[in-house]
Design a protein around this motif. Structure first.
Motif, PDB file in Angstrom:
ATOM      1  N   CYS A 183       0.836  -1.208   0.000  1.00  0.00           N
ATOM      2  CA  CYS A 183       0.000   0.000   0.000  1.00  0.00           C
ATOM      3  C   CYS A 183       0.871   1.258   0.000  1.00  0.00           C
ATOM      4  O   CYS A 183       0.595   2.221  -0.728  1.00  0.00           O
ATOM      5  CB  CYS A 183      -0.925   0.007   1.213  1.00  0.00           C
ATOM      6  N   HIS A 184       1.929   1.235   0.792  1.00  0.00           N
ATOM      7  CA  HIS A 184       2.830   2.388   0.830  1.00  0.00           C
ATOM      8  C   HIS A 184       3.530   2.579  -0.513  1.00  0.00           C
ATOM      9  O   HIS A 184       3.691   3.713  -0.981  1.00  0.00           O
ATOM     10  CB  HIS A 184       3.855   2.222   1.947  1.00  0.00           C
ATOM     11  N   ALA A 185       3.944   1.484  -1.142  1.00  0.00           N
ATOM     12  CA  ALA A 185       4.603   1.588  -2.440  1.00  0.00           C
ATOM     13  C   ALA A 185       3.656   2.189  -3.470  1.00  0.00           C
ATOM     14  O   ALA A 185       4.057   3.034  -4.293  1.00  0.00           O
ATOM     15  CB  ALA A 185       5.087   0.212  -2.892  1.00  0.00           C
ATOM     16  N   ALA A 186       2.380   1.794  -3.426  1.00  0.00           N
ATOM     17  CA  ALA A 186       1.397   2.363  -4.341  1.00  0.00           C
ATOM     18  C   ALA A 186       1.170   3.835  -4.041  1.00  0.00           C
ATOM     19  O   ALA A 186       1.038   4.663  -4.952  1.00  0.00           O
ATOM     20  CB  ALA A 186       0.088   1.588  -4.240  1.00  0.00           C
ATOM     21  N   GLY A 187       1.142   4.188  -2.751  1.00  0.00           N
ATOM     22  CA  GLY A 187       0.945   5.581  -2.373  1.00  0.00           C
ATOM     23  C   GLY A 187       2.107   6.476  -2.756  1.00  0.00           C
ATOM     24  O   GLY A 187       1.928   7.681  -2.979  1.00  0.00           O
ATOM     25  N   GLU A 188       3.307   5.897  -2.860  1.00  0.00           N
ATOM     26  CA  GLU A 188       4.478   6.695  -3.228  1.00  0.00           C
ATOM     27  C   GLU A 188       4.335   7.305  -4.619  1.00  0.00           C
ATOM     28  O   GLU A 188       4.882   8.364  -4.901  1.00  0.00           O
ATOM     29  CB  GLU A 188       5.742   5.840  -3.156  1.00  0.00           C
ATOM     30  N   ARG A 189       3.606   6.652  -5.486  1.00  0.00           N
ATOM     31  CA  ARG A 189       3.405   7.203  -6.828  1.00  0.00           C
ATOM     32  C   ARG A 189       2.636   8.515  -6.745  1.00  0.00           C
ATOM     33  O   ARG A 189       2.927   9.466  -7.477  1.00  0.00           O
ATOM     34  CB  ARG A 189       2.653   6.188  -7.689  1.00  0.00           C
ATOM     35  N   TYR A 190       1.658   8.554  -5.849  1.00  0.00           N
ATOM     36  CA  TYR A 190       0.906   9.794  -5.639  1.00  0.00           C
ATOM     37  C   TYR A 190       1.823  10.882  -5.119  1.00  0.00           C
ATOM     38  O   TYR A 190       1.819  12.018  -5.606  1.00  0.00           O
ATOM     39  CB  TYR A 190      -0.231   9.537  -4.655  1.00  0.00           C
ATOM     40  N   HIS A 191       2.628  10.544  -4.120  1.00  0.00           N
ATOM     41  CA  HIS A 191       3.482  11.557  -3.504  1.00  0.00           C
ATOM     42  C   HIS A 191       4.549  12.060  -4.465  1.00  0.00           C
ATOM     43  O   HIS A 191       4.891  13.240  -4.446  1.00  0.00           O
ATOM     44  CB  HIS A 191       4.127  10.989  -2.234  1.00  0.00           C
ATOM     45  N   ALA A 192       5.074  11.174  -5.289  1.00  0.00           N
ATOM     46  CA  ALA A 192       6.095  11.606  -6.240  1.00  0.00           C
ATOM     47  C   ALA A 192       5.546  12.666  -7.183  1.00  0.00           C
ATOM     48  O   ALA A 192       6.265  13.581  -7.599  1.00  0.00           O
ATOM     49  CB  ALA A 192       6.608  10.403  -7.030  1.00  0.00           C
ATOM     50  N   GLU A 193       4.261  12.561  -7.499  1.00  0.00           N
ATOM     51  CA  GLU A 193       3.644  13.513  -8.414  1.00  0.00           C
ATOM     52  C   GLU A 193       3.168  14.771  -7.708  1.00  0.00           C
ATOM     53  O   GLU A 193       3.341  15.886  -8.217  1.00  0.00           O
ATOM     54  CB  GLU A 193       2.466  12.853  -9.125  1.00  0.00           C
ATOM     55  N   HIS A 194       2.558  14.598  -6.529  1.00  0.00           N
ATOM     56  CA  HIS A 194       1.888  15.719  -5.875  1.00  0.00           C
ATOM     57  C   HIS A 194       2.690  16.364  -4.746  1.00  0.00           C
ATOM     58  O   HIS A 194       2.424  17.504  -4.377  1.00  0.00           O
ATOM     59  CB  HIS A 194       0.536  15.261  -5.319  1.00  0.00           C
ATOM     60  N   VAL A 195       3.634  15.634  -4.150  1.00  0.00           N
ATOM     61  CA  VAL A 195       4.393  16.168  -3.012  1.00  0.00           C
ATOM     62  C   VAL A 195       5.879  15.893  -3.251  1.00  0.00           C
ATOM     63  O   VAL A 195       6.509  15.131  -2.523  1.00  0.00           O
ATOM     64  CB  VAL A 195       3.924  15.536  -1.677  1.00  0.00           C
ATOM     65  N   PRO A 196       6.470  16.530  -4.265  1.00  0.00           N
ATOM     66  CA  PRO A 196       7.841  16.184  -4.657  1.00  0.00           C
ATOM     67  C   PRO A 196       8.894  16.525  -3.610  1.00  0.00           C
ATOM     68  O   PRO A 196      10.000  15.982  -3.658  1.00  0.00           O
ATOM     69  CB  PRO A 196       8.049  16.994  -5.938  1.00  0.00           C
ATOM     70  N   HIS A 197       8.591  17.401  -2.661  1.00  0.00           N
ATOM     71  CA  HIS A 197       9.596  17.812  -1.676  1.00  0.00           C
ATOM     72  C   HIS A 197       9.581  16.952  -0.414  1.00  0.00           C
ATOM     73  O   HIS A 197      10.394  17.169   0.483  1.00  0.00           O
ATOM     74  CB  HIS A 197       9.386  19.283  -1.293  1.00  0.00           C
ATOM     75  N   ARG A 198       8.656  15.985  -0.358  1.00  0.00           N
ATOM     76  CA  ARG A 198       8.655  15.108   0.804  1.00  0.00           C
ATOM     77  C   ARG A 198       9.915  14.255   0.800  1.00  0.00           C
ATOM     78  O   ARG A 198      10.330  13.725  -0.229  1.00  0.00           O
ATOM     79  CB  ARG A 198       7.421  14.191   0.793  1.00  0.00           C
ATOM     80  N   GLY A 199      10.566  14.156   1.958  1.00  0.00           N
ATOM     81  CA  GLY A 199      11.806  13.402   2.064  1.00  0.00           C
ATOM     82  C   GLY A 199      13.041  14.170   1.668  1.00  0.00           C
ATOM     83  O   GLY A 199      14.139  13.606   1.610  1.00  0.00           O
ATOM     84  N   ALA A 200      12.887  15.469   1.407  1.00  0.00           N
ATOM     85  CA  ALA A 200      14.029  16.284   0.988  1.00  0.00           C
ATOM     86  C   ALA A 200      14.994  16.517   2.147  1.00  0.00           C
ATOM     87  O   ALA A 200      14.619  16.438   3.321  1.00  0.00           O
ATOM     88  CB  ALA A 200      13.538  17.630   0.453  1.00  0.00           C
ATOM     89  N   ASP A 201      16.236  16.804   1.801  1.00  0.00           N
ATOM     90  CA  ASP A 201      17.236  17.236   2.780  1.00  0.00           C
ATOM     91  C   ASP A 201      17.117  18.758   2.889  1.00  0.00           C
ATOM     92  O   ASP A 201      17.515  19.486   1.981  1.00  0.00           O
ATOM     93  CB  ASP A 201      18.631  16.824   2.330  1.00  0.00           C
ATOM     94  N   TRP A 202      16.585  19.226   3.998  1.00  0.00           N
ATOM     95  CA  TRP A 202      16.311  20.652   4.135  1.00  0.00           C
ATOM     96  C   TRP A 202      17.537  21.451   4.536  1.00  0.00           C
ATOM     97  O   TRP A 202      17.528  22.681   4.460  1.00  0.00           O
ATOM     98  CB  TRP A 202      15.168  20.867   5.128  1.00  0.00           C
ATOM     99  N   GLY A 203      18.610  20.775   4.945  1.00  0.00           N
ATOM    100  CA  GLY A 203      19.816  21.489   5.358  1.00  0.00           C
ATOM    101  C   GLY A 203      20.364  22.407   4.273  1.00  0.00           C
ATOM    102  O   GLY A 203      20.542  23.619   4.502  1.00  0.00           O
ATOM    103  N   PRO A 204      20.664  21.902   3.080  1.00  0.00           N
ATOM    104  CA  PRO A 204      21.184  22.782   2.025  1.00  0.00           C
ATOM    105  C   PRO A 204      20.213  23.879   1.619  1.00  0.00           C
ATOM    106  O   PRO A 204      20.637  24.995   1.295  1.00  0.00           O
ATOM    107  CB  PRO A 204      21.438  21.803   0.867  1.00  0.00           C
ATOM    108  N   MET A 205      18.916  23.586   1.650  1.00  0.00           N
ATOM    109  CA  MET A 205      17.937  24.612   1.293  1.00  0.00           C
ATOM    110  C   MET A 205      17.898  25.723   2.340  1.00  0.00           C
ATOM    111  O   MET A 205      17.758  26.902   2.007  1.00  0.00           O
ATOM    112  CB  MET A 205      16.560  23.986   1.107  1.00  0.00           C
ATOM    113  N   LEU A 206      18.037  25.346   3.600  1.00  0.00           N
ATOM    114  CA  LEU A 206      18.088  26.354   4.661  1.00  0.00           C
ATOM    115  C   LEU A 206      19.334  27.220   4.522  1.00  0.00           C
ATOM    116  O   LEU A 206      19.277  28.446   4.677  1.00  0.00           O
ATOM    117  CB  LEU A 206      18.047  25.670   6.030  1.00  0.00           C
ATOM    118  N   THR A 207      20.452  26.593   4.227  1.00  0.00           N
ATOM    119  CA  THR A 207      21.694  27.347   4.037  1.00  0.00           C
ATOM    120  C   THR A 207      21.564  28.313   2.862  1.00  0.00           C
ATOM    121  O   THR A 207      21.992  29.477   2.943  1.00  0.00           O
ATOM    122  CB  THR A 207      22.865  26.386   3.807  1.00  0.00           C
TER     123      THR A 207
END
Length: 291
Positions: A183-207
């Motif tokens: 179920c999670h693997a199937a849901g990842e397809r949704y997130h890849a399309e609609h929530v591309p920044h989920r799981g990002a490394d925010w450290g470099p973006m903050l810098t």
């Protein structure tokens, strides 16, 4: 709570799980998230590298107030401006503030964080954003805006989740072992399309936005189901949300097994299981405005 390396509508950006079919169920899930993970949220606020106790705090994408009330408890002299796009979530947050007698310390602001111009949020000493930044269409602009409104020396705490929590053992349910992961693997397809920044490394973006990252920490959550009666309801709501996103990509047999778990009248209902646990990770970045 254990740690790995020391170093957490869409534009509202809410805590925990997002975007189900109904906003009422979303608010209930946010409340359950706050209840089940209360100790972890409190521990995160205690870890923040605060140089002096903040007086003005902004909670971006506050949802129904998990972070707001943890911050009020952690910093008893502070006031919190709670920002979200959902009028319903803000209404529920205000009701909680009155029930706890802290309404004078909480201000709510309804706003779209993807808008070019934010409302006046003052000059906070601390900005908190839990499970919210990854929902923004342009998080880089939001990071720069937070940098500009923070008082010099102020802290920005970004807390992000490692996806939806897991609740079932790997060999469950008995008729379709491994169902939750599929179920999670199937849901990842949704997130890849609609929530591309989920799981990002925010450290470099903050810098890049002008912050100095003072600390980064990943918190592993593993809460047995017998520790809180809310775990079952939390699992039910989370899997209902996951079904909403993953149903089209699941096999007929997997969908039937999932529906059996979600049927509260069924002997296979997830509410009847004694082997549930909440398993997830949260990563926290603490970043400071130096000038």
């Amino acid at each position: 709570m254990t740690h790995a390396h020391p170093h957490a509508a869409r534009h509202g950006a809410h805590h925990g799980l997002q975007h189900a079919a109904g906003s009422g169920s979303q608010a209930e899930i946010l409340d359950l998230d706050a209840e089940v993970l209360a100790e972890h949220i409190a521990a995160i606020t205690a870890w923040l590298p605060i140089e002096s106790a903040p007086h003005e705090i902004v909670d971006l994408g506050c949802g129904t107030g998990a972070g707001t009330f943890a911050l009020i408890a952690r910093f008893p002299d502070a006031r919190v401006t709670a920002v979200d796009s959902s009028a319903e979530h803000l209404h529920r947050l205000r009701e909680k503030a009155y029930a706890e007698g802290v309404q004078e310390r909480v201000r709510t602001v309804q706003a779209d964080l993807d808008a070019a111009d934010w409302p006046d949020l003052g000059t906070p000493d601390l900005v908190w954003a839990s499970a919210s930044m990854h929902h923004l269409a342009d998080p880089h602009r939001a990071l720069r805006t937070v940098h500009d409104i923070l008082t010099p020396g102020g802290l920005f705490a970004v807390v992000e989740l490692a996806g939806f929590p897991r609740f079932l053992p790997e060999n469950a349910p008995e008729d379709r072992p491994g169902l939750e992961e599929r179920c999670h693997a199937a849901g990842e397809r949704y997130h890849a399309e609609h929530v591309p920044h989920r799981g990002a490394d925010w450290g470099p973006m903050l810098t890049a936005a002008g912050f100095a990252v003072d600390g980064e920490r990943t918190v592993t959550v593993n809460i047995p189901g017998d520790r809180s009666a809310a775990v079952g309801r939390y699992a039910l709501g989370a899997l209902q949300r996951l079904r909403h996103r993953a149903a089209d990509a699941l096999s007929t047999d997997d969908l039937a097994a999932l529906d059996g778990l979600l049927d509260t009248d069924s002997p296979r209902s997830i509410l009847r299981r004694g082997d549930l646990a909440v398993r997830t990770e949260r990563t926290i970045w603490a970043a400071r405005r130096n000038g």
